[in-house]
Design an enzyme around this catalytic site. Structure first.
Site, PDB file in Angstrom:
ATOM      1  CB  CYS A  70      -1.793   4.388   4.629  1.00  0.00           C
ATOM      2  SG  CYS A  70      -3.260   3.951   3.682  1.00  0.00           S
ATOM      3  CB  SER A  71      -0.818   0.259   6.630  1.00  0.00           C
ATOM      4  OG  SER A  71      -1.900   0.866   7.314  1.00  0.00           O
ATOM      5  CB  CYS A  72      -4.872  -0.582   2.148  1.00  0.00           C
ATOM      6  SG  CYS A  72      -5.452   1.118   2.364  1.00  0.00           S
TER       7      CYS A  72
ATOM      8  CB  CYS B  57      -0.908   0.034   1.224  1.00  0.00           C
ATOM      9  SG  CYS B  57      -1.845   1.585   1.282  1.00  0.00           S
TER      10      CYS B  57
HETATM   11 FE    FE Z   1      -3.847   2.673   1.915  1.00  0.00          FE
END
Ligand code: FE
Length: 207
Positions: free
Chosen positions: A111-113, A108
């Site tokens: 961010c951190s999906c 991602c």
């Molecule tokens: Fe994300």
């Protein structure tokens, strides 16, 4: 690269949940009810054991059941739901099949999906700016740092997850596992193999 990363992070339920979790953790530690070590252990368990076990069952089923595999690649979310997995952070999951010709890896960039229903919580490095930017520019070098040497003849595809569309890798089935039942095959499927920074283990590694 694939997919637009246009999701709106303001406001987003994830960060609200994170803030609430942090507040609860502080309170519990302050009251002496838990230690931060105990919490770290729980998080570690979710990262390594409980979370990815769901994905491992999905992968193993796809390896032994060609009909299921077809459904999984056509509509990941629905096929994953067939095994009882779904919910938060997994409204739309697309499964990418790695083959002798193509190696898939997920990231991602913003961010951190991450597909929580099948992989649990993302590992810390998945959220690091270094991984997020470098795996796009120099995937082969990054994978090498994970201990994964991808042959030059093999194409590497990097897929950018978003809040509305999350990816999971269907790793190649290890050679010499034709006789293993799905329950044993699931033990070969690591979290990293479903992110694409590793491969499924060989059967000698679990023997
Ligand atoms: Fe994300």
């Amino acid at each position: 690269m694939s997919g637009d990363h246009d999701h709106d992070h303001h406001p987003e339920p994830e960060s609200y949940a994170a803030v609430r979790a942090r507040a609860l953790e502080s309170l519990l530690v302050e009251k002496g009810l838990v230690t931060t070590d105990a919490i770290d252990e729980i998080v570690r368990t979710y990262e390594h054991d409980i979370g990815p076990m769901n994905g491992a069952k999905v992968v193993a089923r796809a390896w032994v059941d060609s009909g299921y595999k077809r459904r999984l690649l056509e509509n990941g979310t629905e096929a994953i739901a067939e095994l009882g997995f779904g919910g938060a952070e997994g409204a739309e999951i697309v499964v990418l099949e790695s083959t002798p010709q193509v190696h898939n890896v997920i990231v991602c960039t913003l961010c951190s999906c991450y597909p929580w229903p099948v992989l649990g919580l993302p590992p810390t490095w998945y959220k690091d700016a270094a991984y997020r930017s470098r795996v796009v520019r120099e995937p082969r070098a990054v994978l090498r740092e994970f201990g994964l040497e991808v042959d030059e003849s093999k194409e590497i595809r990097v897929w950018d997850s978003t809040a509305s569309l999350r990816y999971m890798v269907l790793p190649e089935r290890p050679a010499g596992t034709g006789d293993l039942p799905a329950e044993k095959l699931a033990e070969l499927v690591t979290r990293d193999s479903m992110i694409g920074v590793g491969l499924a283990r060989s059967r000698t590694e679990i023997a």
